[in-house]
Design an enzyme around this catalytic site. Sequence first.
Site, PDB file in Angstrom:
ATOM      1  N   HIS A 143       0.752  -1.203  -0.060  1.00 22.34           N
ATOM      2  CA  HIS A 143       0.141  -0.004   0.087  1.00 22.34           C
ATOM      3  C   HIS A 143       0.923   1.253   0.028  1.00 22.34           C
ATOM      4  O   HIS A 143       0.311   2.353  -0.108  1.00 22.34           O
ATOM      5  CB  HIS A 143      -0.895  -0.027   1.209  1.00 22.34           C
TER       6      HIS A 143
ATOM      7  N   ASP B 289      -2.517   2.608  -4.416  1.00 17.72           N
ATOM      8  CA  ASP B 289      -3.759   2.664  -3.576  1.00 17.72           C
ATOM      9  C   ASP B 289      -4.757   1.713  -4.425  1.00 17.72           C
ATOM     10  O   ASP B 289      -4.189   1.131  -5.439  1.00 17.72           O
ATOM     11  CB  ASP B 289      -4.355   3.959  -3.739  1.00 17.72           C
TER      12      ASP B 289
END
Length: 435
Positions: free
Chosen positions: A406, A410
């Site tokens: 992450h 995204d």
Amino acid sequence: MIIELPQVGESVTEGVIGKWLVSVGDRVERFDPLVEVITDKVNMEMPSPVSGTLTAILADEGITVPMGAPIAEMDTPAESGDMANVSDSPMQEPATNERPSPSAERIGSLLKDVAPVGPTGSGGPTSADRPKPDGARRKRYSPAVLRLAEENSVDLERITGTGISGRVTLKDVRGFIQATDTQAAAEAVSPAPEPLSPKADAHADDIRVPLSPVRRMIADNMIRSASQIPQAWTLVEVDASGLVSRRAAIRDDFQNREGVGITYLPFVAKAVAVALRENPLLNSSWDGDAIVYKRRVNIGIAAAAPDGLVVPVVHDADTLSIAGIARKIADLTDRARRGRLTLDDVQGGTFTLNNTGVLGSVSSQPLVAFPQAAILTTEAIVKRPVVVGDAIAIRSMMNLCMSFDHRIMDGSEASAFINAVKHSLESIGSETSIY
């Protein structure tokens, strides 16, 4: 002279001493297997760089040592003409009239049999490989192999060697004994772990099994992945009915033409390779204050072995056809099973693909292979009723599950990639070319 652990690959910085194949006081010929070394890439046998007598072991089994570190001492006669520095010797050819096979020119060979399953040799010896009487016999077998064979009355000519140049290893002898001898002989070679004696913090019926070097290294890598990468997870459903039909239509012809089978995995790998080109952020890695985009698309195929994990890599997968990927996967799998993978075969991966479906899994949450950006699993194809338009139909459905870093991306970037793979797989039909 000092024996050092040689450098075996650009990205390999350390290794674990798995098992010494000779003992202090043993006479060792040049290129005889000396020690099993375990790295995060492959398990291998390190050949002796010189002939001599082992006088000291400086790195015990289970110890992690950096490449170039001293691991043993050997007494070598000055008149033998062997080199005094091990760093120059492992890659040279033995001084015999027999030219070694390509595997002999490498530092080691894979020791563990593997098959491509999930996340977490050949014919008998040739006449040239058969031992010769007296002194010549010792040149063909390591002292440890000879000792084990003699203790168990094993005819070494009956064993197919999987080591360097077809050499018979301790593992080969143990396997032969376990397959043909009595249970008592098998237990003498590979005794079962002893139960713990009753203690305040353990039950009498518990069995404590020490971690193998491979298991410990996998554990360290998994902790590194879970602790250093903030991972998110996503899943999409794929209607694989067209894929199932296309594979069924070409399976027999492909087997007859190519000599290898074709599974669903090459179709998925091709779809992943194309999607990585279209979504380059997924083909990158985290580097502190920067994201490194990889120019090549190298897909690692996770494979489980009885004692650990190996990930052979299909290099430049985006340049290969479905048939080309199928041939490559078949080749890697075959050589992995025969202990013939090289460091090149397991290095350079930029993205990992897991075939967890073969285990019966329908949904999973894999750990990203550090330092890659993501990992994708293909789950089991299961027939179930789904809504198609305004009707209900029975379709072959498969889940794709992906974990991703992450920090690098995204949800929008991750979704764009996995949906590109989904669309590619759902577009497969009777006219889809595999060449």
